[in-house]
Design a protein around this motif. Structure first.
Motif, PDB file in Angstrom:
ATOM      1  N   ILE A 198       2.496   5.850  76.702  1.00 40.46           N
ATOM      2  CA  ILE A 198       3.526   6.885  76.652  1.00 40.46           C
ATOM      3  C   ILE A 198       3.535   7.540  75.272  1.00 40.46           C
ATOM      4  O   ILE A 198       3.566   8.771  75.140  1.00 40.46           O
ATOM      5  CB  ILE A 198       4.906   6.299  76.989  1.00 40.46           C
ATOM      6  N   GLU A 199       3.495   6.727  74.227  1.00 37.00           N
ATOM      7  CA  GLU A 199       3.466   7.252  72.863  1.00 37.00           C
ATOM      8  C   GLU A 199       2.257   8.156  72.657  1.00 37.00           C
ATOM      9  O   GLU A 199       2.377   9.260  72.115  1.00 37.00           O
ATOM     10  CB  GLU A 199       3.430   6.089  71.868  1.00 37.00           C
ATOM     11  N   ALA A 200       1.089   7.707  73.115  1.00 35.74           N
ATOM     12  CA  ALA A 200      -0.131   8.495  72.940  1.00 35.74           C
ATOM     13  C   ALA A 200      -0.082   9.783  73.757  1.00 35.74           C
ATOM     14  O   ALA A 200      -0.471  10.859  73.284  1.00 35.74           O
ATOM     15  CB  ALA A 200      -1.344   7.661  73.335  1.00 35.74           C
ATOM     16  N   ALA A 201       0.398   9.684  75.004  1.00 33.00           N
ATOM     17  CA  ALA A 201       0.445  10.864  75.865  1.00 33.00           C
ATOM     18  C   ALA A 201       1.405  11.919  75.319  1.00 33.00           C
ATOM     19  O   ALA A 201       1.143  13.125  75.418  1.00 33.00           O
ATOM     20  CB  ALA A 201       0.846  10.460  77.278  1.00 33.00           C
ATOM     21  N   LEU A 202       2.510  11.489  74.734  1.00 32.11           N
ATOM     22  CA  LEU A 202       3.455  12.450  74.159  1.00 32.11           C
ATOM     23  C   LEU A 202       2.861  13.139  72.931  1.00 32.11           C
ATOM     24  O   LEU A 202       3.155  14.313  72.664  1.00 32.11           O
ATOM     25  CB  LEU A 202       4.764  11.749  73.805  1.00 32.11           C
ATOM     26  N   LEU A 203       2.027  12.431  72.187  1.00 35.55           N
ATOM     27  CA  LEU A 203       1.358  13.054  71.043  1.00 35.55           C
ATOM     28  C   LEU A 203       0.404  14.162  71.478  1.00 35.55           C
ATOM     29  O   LEU A 203       0.085  15.062  70.695  1.00 35.55           O
ATOM     30  CB  LEU A 203       0.604  12.000  70.226  1.00 35.55           C
ATOM     31  N   LEU A 204      -0.056  14.091  72.725  1.00 39.43           N
ATOM     32  CA  LEU A 204      -0.945  15.147  73.232  1.00 39.43           C
ATOM     33  C   LEU A 204      -0.234  16.494  73.329  1.00 39.43           C
ATOM     34  O   LEU A 204      -0.889  17.527  73.457  1.00 39.43           O
ATOM     35  CB  LEU A 204      -1.493  14.758  74.612  1.00 39.43           C
ATOM     36  N   GLN A 205       1.077  16.502  73.261  1.00 34.51           N
ATOM     37  CA  GLN A 205       1.794  17.773  73.248  1.00 34.51           C
ATOM     38  C   GLN A 205       1.539  18.544  71.960  1.00 34.51           C
ATOM     39  O   GLN A 205       1.670  19.770  71.925  1.00 34.51           O
ATOM     40  CB  GLN A 205       3.292  17.529  73.433  1.00 34.51           C
ATOM     41  N   GLU A 206       1.170  17.822  70.909  1.00 33.97           N
ATOM     42  CA  GLU A 206       0.933  18.455  69.607  1.00 33.97           C
ATOM     43  C   GLU A 206      -0.524  18.412  69.181  1.00 33.97           C
ATOM     44  O   GLU A 206      -0.905  19.118  68.248  1.00 33.97           O
ATOM     45  CB  GLU A 206       1.785  17.767  68.539  1.00 33.97           C
ATOM     46  N   HIS A 207      -1.334  17.568  69.839  1.00 35.18           N
ATOM     47  CA  HIS A 207      -2.733  17.386  69.427  1.00 35.18           C
ATOM     48  C   HIS A 207      -3.632  17.429  70.662  1.00 35.18           C
ATOM     49  O   HIS A 207      -3.241  16.965  71.729  1.00 35.18           O
ATOM     50  CB  HIS A 207      -2.905  16.048  68.710  1.00 35.18           C
ATOM     51  N   PRO A 208      -4.861  17.945  70.518  1.00 35.56           N
ATOM     52  CA  PRO A 208      -5.757  18.013  71.675  1.00 35.56           C
ATOM     53  C   PRO A 208      -6.270  16.651  72.123  1.00 35.56           C
ATOM     54  O   PRO A 208      -6.573  16.451  73.296  1.00 35.56           O
ATOM     55  CB  PRO A 208      -6.897  18.902  71.183  1.00 35.56           C
ATOM     56  N   GLN A 209      -6.357  15.690  71.196  1.00 35.42           N
ATOM     57  CA  GLN A 209      -6.830  14.351  71.528  1.00 35.42           C
ATOM     58  C   GLN A 209      -6.052  13.320  70.725  1.00 35.42           C
ATOM     59  O   GLN A 209      -5.589  13.594  69.609  1.00 35.42           O
ATOM     60  CB  GLN A 209      -8.327  14.199  71.252  1.00 35.42           C
ATOM     61  N   VAL A 210      -5.913  12.126  71.285  1.00 33.60           N
ATOM     62  CA  VAL A 210      -5.224  11.017  70.628  1.00 33.60           C
ATOM     63  C   VAL A 210      -6.008   9.743  70.905  1.00 33.60           C
ATOM     64  O   VAL A 210      -6.481   9.521  72.030  1.00 33.60           O
ATOM     65  CB  VAL A 210      -3.774  10.862  71.143  1.00 33.60           C
ATOM     66  N   LEU A 211      -6.158   8.917  69.903  1.00 27.20           N
ATOM     67  CA  LEU A 211      -6.868   7.650  70.052  1.00 27.20           C
ATOM     68  C   LEU A 211      -5.873   6.516  70.249  1.00 27.20           C
ATOM     69  O   LEU A 211      -4.904   6.375  69.495  1.00 27.20           O
ATOM     70  CB  LEU A 211      -7.718   7.382  68.803  1.00 27.20           C
ATOM     71  N   LEU A 212      -6.094   5.720  71.288  1.00 27.74           N
ATOM     72  CA  LEU A 212      -5.298   4.516  71.542  1.00 27.74           C
ATOM     73  C   LEU A 212      -6.205   3.302  71.436  1.00 27.74           C
ATOM     74  O   LEU A 212      -7.275   3.261  72.057  1.00 27.74           O
ATOM     75  CB  LEU A 212      -4.667   4.568  72.939  1.00 27.74           C
ATOM     76  N   ILE A 213      -5.799   2.318  70.652  1.00 28.91           N
ATOM     77  CA  ILE A 213      -6.540   1.064  70.520  1.00 28.91           C
ATOM     78  C   ILE A 213      -5.609  -0.086  70.862  1.00 28.91           C
ATOM     79  O   ILE A 213      -4.515  -0.206  70.304  1.00 28.91           O
ATOM     80  CB  ILE A 213      -7.094   0.871  69.093  1.00 28.91           C
ATOM     81  N   ALA A 235     -10.771  -6.004  72.788  1.00 27.53           N
ATOM     82  CA  ALA A 235     -10.273  -4.742  72.250  1.00 27.53           C
ATOM     83  C   ALA A 235     -10.664  -3.633  73.204  1.00 27.53           C
ATOM     84  O   ALA A 235     -11.759  -3.648  73.781  1.00 27.53           O
ATOM     85  CB  ALA A 235     -10.842  -4.476  70.862  1.00 27.53           C
ATOM     86  N   LEU A 236      -9.767  -2.672  73.379  1.00 32.04           N
ATOM     87  CA  LEU A 236     -10.002  -1.519  74.242  1.00 32.04           C
ATOM     88  C   LEU A 236      -9.612  -0.267  73.480  1.00 32.04           C
ATOM     89  O   LEU A 236      -8.500  -0.181  72.932  1.00 32.04           O
ATOM     90  CB  LEU A 236      -9.170  -1.635  75.521  1.00 32.04           C
ATOM     91  N   GLY A 237     -10.516   0.692  73.416  1.00 32.60           N
ATOM     92  CA  GLY A 237     -10.243   1.969  72.788  1.00 32.60           C
ATOM     93  C   GLY A 237     -10.309   3.083  73.813  1.00 32.60           C
ATOM     94  O   GLY A 237     -11.261   3.152  74.603  1.00 32.60           O
ATOM     95  N   LEU A 238      -9.302   3.943  73.841  1.00 35.95           N
ATOM     96  CA  LEU A 238      -9.254   5.080  74.758  1.00 35.95           C
ATOM     97  C   LEU A 238      -9.048   6.355  73.951  1.00 35.95           C
ATOM     98  O   LEU A 238      -8.120   6.437  73.146  1.00 35.95           O
ATOM     99  CB  LEU A 238      -8.106   4.936  75.763  1.00 35.95           C
ATOM    100  N   LEU A 239      -9.901   7.340  74.179  1.00 43.14           N
ATOM    101  CA  LEU A 239      -9.714   8.656  73.591  1.00 43.14           C
ATOM    102  C   LEU A 239      -9.054   9.528  74.651  1.00 43.14           C
ATOM    103  O   LEU A 239      -9.691   9.927  75.627  1.00 43.14           O
ATOM    104  CB  LEU A 239     -11.054   9.247  73.148  1.00 43.14           C
ATOM    105  N   LEU A 240      -7.763   9.781  74.482  1.00 44.74           N
ATOM    106  CA  LEU A 240      -6.998  10.544  75.457  1.00 44.74           C
ATOM    107  C   LEU A 240      -7.090  12.040  75.150  1.00 44.74           C
ATOM    108  O   LEU A 240      -7.102  12.443  73.986  1.00 44.74           O
ATOM    109  CB  LEU A 240      -5.522  10.134  75.437  1.00 44.74           C
ATOM    110  N   SER A 241      -7.138  12.823  76.199  1.00 40.87           N
ATOM    111  CA  SER A 241      -7.113  14.279  76.069  1.00 40.87           C
ATOM    112  C   SER A 241      -6.169  14.842  77.129  1.00 40.87           C
ATOM    113  O   SER A 241      -5.730  14.128  78.038  1.00 40.87           O
ATOM    114  CB  SER A 241      -8.520  14.867  76.230  1.00 40.87           C
ATOM    115  N   ARG A 242      -5.866  16.106  77.020  1.00 42.74           N
ATOM    116  CA  ARG A 242      -4.995  16.742  78.008  1.00 42.74           C
ATOM    117  C   ARG A 242      -5.728  16.882  79.334  1.00 42.74           C
ATOM    118  O   ARG A 242      -6.918  17.150  79.370  1.00 42.74           O
ATOM    119  CB  ARG A 242      -4.555  18.104  77.490  1.00 42.74           C
ATOM    120  N   GLY A 243      -5.017  16.692  80.418  1.00 43.57           N
ATOM    121  CA  GLY A 243      -5.614  16.791  81.739  1.00 43.57           C
ATOM    122  C   GLY A 243      -4.804  16.005  82.749  1.00 43.57           C
ATOM    123  O   GLY A 243      -3.691  15.547  82.462  1.00 43.57           O
TER     124      GLY A 243
END
Length: 239
Positions: free
Chosen positions: A142-157, A179-187
């Motif tokens: 949720i924190e990462a997805a909300l950051l996508l409102q201001e940024h094109p991509q967000v990294l979650l680890i 460990a799991l890393g996800l590069l989130l983008s809008r979509g």
């Protein structure tokens, strides 16, 4: 409901560090080793690697390649238990009436890893370190997805180390380090919704690993039940 896409991902566990090995793991054909190993992170100079804990090495190992080429990439770091290895050493020093290491103490706090990440990558954008219960992974998303409102991509680890023996009676939800890393983008590749419910968690895996298993198996929809919320997932992975 939140919508986002997964631009790329990386994962690590002892003896599982490639897509093919993770796919075999998702199908139940291989298992991660239950040990205290950590990746070498040879992409960092030796002096920089020296102060990284096993948990930090796992986080850097999955996050660093995802961040390559991305300038000022926001980071959300999630770990339910954090630096158990460092805190166990500090507690042992206290029990033995030995002086505590200021460096060990400073690097044991929950946001130490994002501080090291910021320094080593020269990142000055938003960074958050979260803990939580059995649904902390969704809270981090949720924190990462909300950051996508201001940024094109967000990294979650998301990362957990194999707990020190001192914690064996208290931490029973980590079958092995991972460990799991996800590069989130809008979509709209993934949809996450939730509702308040009272239920008993039934997942046999830590939720970051449970999510990865469903992702690799291309499960179209599933639910994760927490003690206070029920989370509904819908995802479609590009073939």
């Amino acid at each position: 409901m939140l919508n986002f896409s997964i631009a790329a991902w990386q994962a690590w566990a002892p003896d599982i560090d490639t897509f093919d090995r993770w796919l075999l793991w998702a199908k139940g054909e291989v298992r991660a080793q239950n040990d205290y190993s950590a990746p070498k992170v040879d992409f960092l100079p030796a002096m920089q690697r020296r102060r990284l804990s096993p948990l930090a090495r796992m986080a850097f190992h999955v996050g660093w390649p995802l961040a390559e080429g991305c300038e000022q990439l926001p980071l959300v770091f999630y770990s339910r238990h954090g630096e158990t290895g460092r805190t166990a050493e500090l507690l042992q020093c206290l029990a033995n009436a030995e002086p505590l290491s200021p460096t060990q103490f400073g690097l044991s706090v929950h946001n130490a890893i994002i501080g090291q990440w910021s320094i080593l990558r020269g990142e000055t954008t938003e960074m958050t370190a979260l803990s939580g219960g059995e649904d902390g992974f969704e809270q981090a998303l949720i924190e990462a997805a909300l950051l996508l409102q201001e940024h094109p991509q967000v990294l979650l680890i998301a990362a957990e180390e194999q707990p020190a023996p001192l914690y064996a009676a208290a931490i029973d939800d980590i079958p092995h380090a991972y460990a799991l890393g996800l590069l989130l983008s809008r979509g709209s590749q993934c949809q996450l919704s939730w509702q308040a419910t009272a239920s008993s968690p039934a997942a046999s895996l830590p939720n970051p690993l449970n999510w990865l298993r469903h992702w690799l198996l291309n499960t179209p929809a599933w639910q994760h039940h927490g003690t206070q919320r029920s989370w509904s997932w819908q995802c479609h992975r590009a073939q």
